[in-house]
Scaffold this motif. Sequence first.
Motif, mmCIF file in Angstrom:
data_model
loop_
_atom_site.group_PDB
_atom_site.id
_atom_site.type_symbol
_atom_site.label_atom_id
_atom_site.label_comp_id
_atom_site.label_asym_id
_atom_site.label_seq_id
_atom_site.Cartn_x
_atom_site.Cartn_y
_atom_site.Cartn_z
ATOM 1 N N ARG A 54 4.007 -32.626 1.505
ATOM 2 C CA ARG A 54 3.582 -33.937 2.025
ATOM 3 C C ARG A 54 2.594 -33.814 3.174
ATOM 4 N NH1 ARG A 54 9.052 -37.666 2.152
ATOM 5 N NH2 ARG A 54 9.765 -37.128 0.070
ATOM 6 N N GLU A 55 2.839 -32.873 4.069
ATOM 7 C CA GLU A 55 1.973 -32.713 5.235
ATOM 8 C C GLU A 55 0.548 -32.364 4.810
ATOM 9 O OE1 GLU A 55 5.033 -31.168 4.923
ATOM 10 O OE2 GLU A 55 6.072 -32.567 6.262
ATOM 11 N N PRO A 114 -2.721 -34.393 -12.091
ATOM 12 C CA PRO A 114 -1.650 -35.261 -11.592
ATOM 13 C C PRO A 114 -0.265 -34.722 -11.925
ATOM 14 C CG PRO A 114 -2.706 -36.248 -13.503
ATOM 15 C CD PRO A 114 -3.544 -35.063 -13.102
ATOM 16 N N GLU A 115 -0.160 -33.994 -13.032
ATOM 17 C CA GLU A 115 1.136 -33.421 -13.390
ATOM 18 C C GLU A 115 1.604 -32.402 -12.349
ATOM 19 O OE1 GLU A 115 -2.051 -30.822 -15.013
ATOM 20 O OE2 GLU A 115 -1.737 -32.974 -15.051
ATOM 21 N N MET A 116 0.658 -31.746 -11.679
ATOM 22 C CA MET A 116 1.036 -30.782 -10.633
ATOM 23 C C MET A 116 1.495 -31.499 -9.364
ATOM 24 S SD MET A 116 -1.546 -27.589 -11.115
ATOM 25 C CE MET A 116 -0.452 -26.503 -10.201
ATOM 26 N N ILE A 117 0.909 -32.659 -9.091
ATOM 27 C CA ILE A 117 1.375 -33.457 -7.954
ATOM 28 C C ILE A 117 2.830 -33.839 -8.179
ATOM 29 C CG2 ILE A 117 1.151 -35.680 -6.764
ATOM 30 C CD1 ILE A 117 -1.876 -35.475 -7.241
ATOM 31 N N GLN A 149 5.063 -30.590 -7.968
ATOM 32 C CA GLN A 149 5.204 -30.004 -6.630
ATOM 33 C C GLN A 149 5.845 -30.951 -5.621
ATOM 34 O OE1 GLN A 149 1.728 -26.738 -6.505
ATOM 35 N NE2 GLN A 149 0.977 -28.810 -6.337
ATOM 36 N N LEU A 150 5.603 -32.242 -5.776
ATOM 37 C CA LEU A 150 6.114 -33.208 -4.802
ATOM 38 C C LEU A 150 7.239 -34.079 -5.348
ATOM 39 C CD1 LEU A 150 2.736 -34.352 -3.216
ATOM 40 C CD2 LEU A 150 4.329 -32.636 -2.355
ATOM 41 N N GLY A 151 7.579 -33.910 -6.618
ATOM 42 C CA GLY A 151 8.690 -34.646 -7.213
ATOM 43 C C GLY A 151 8.475 -36.148 -7.199
ATOM 44 N N ARG A 152 9.521 -36.864 -6.832
ATOM 45 C CA ARG A 152 9.455 -38.341 -6.811
ATOM 46 C C ARG A 152 8.384 -38.848 -5.855
ATOM 47 N NH1 ARG A 152 15.339 -40.828 -6.324
ATOM 48 N NH2 ARG A 152 14.039 -42.679 -6.425
ATOM 49 N N TYR A 153 8.165 -38.110 -4.774
ATOM 50 C CA TYR A 153 7.123 -38.494 -3.819
ATOM 51 C C TYR A 153 5.752 -38.462 -4.505
ATOM 52 C CZ TYR A 153 5.017 -39.113 0.781
ATOM 53 O OH TYR A 153 4.343 -39.607 1.874
ATOM 54 N N GLY A 154 5.537 -37.463 -5.346
ATOM 55 C CA GLY A 154 4.282 -37.381 -6.097
ATOM 56 C C GLY A 154 4.110 -38.541 -7.054
ATOM 57 N N ASN A 155 5.185 -38.915 -7.731
ATOM 58 C CA ASN A 155 5.146 -40.092 -8.610
ATOM 59 C C ASN A 155 4.804 -41.345 -7.809
ATOM 60 O OD1 ASN A 155 5.903 -38.646 -10.910
ATOM 61 N ND2 ASN A 155 8.069 -38.948 -10.533
ATOM 62 N N SER A 156 5.422 -41.477 -6.648
ATOM 63 C CA SER A 156 5.164 -42.639 -5.791
ATOM 64 C C SER A 156 3.724 -42.651 -5.309
ATOM 65 C CB SER A 156 6.119 -42.649 -4.600
ATOM 66 O OG SER A 156 7.451 -42.811 -5.040
#
Length: 94
Positions: free
Chosen positions: A15-16, A57-60, A63-70
């Motif tokens: 996230r950072e 986008p699949e890597m986001i 790597q970031l899980g639900r946060y990436g989806n959000s």
Amino acid sequence: MTKKIILDGSQMTDREKLHAYLKTELDLPDYYGNNLDALKDCLTMDFSCKVIEVWYPEMIEEQLGRYGNSLLRVLKDSADENQYLEVVIKKARE
């Protein structure tokens, strides 16, 4: 003049790093809160002539899980609300 920003999902490992990159590349204000609510506020208020192209986008999401989806949802929703913002999500094979 439209500015194009590339958000490379393979580089967004936490996230950072994500928010530091967005703040720099999107020229977000100093008071940017480094969270998705603040990002949506910035993208929908007084933000113009930008194209955000999301690579991998699949890597986001990986790597970031639900946060990436959000994050991806915030980007899409912001583009729906702001006529001067375009978000292009590139699929892995494009």
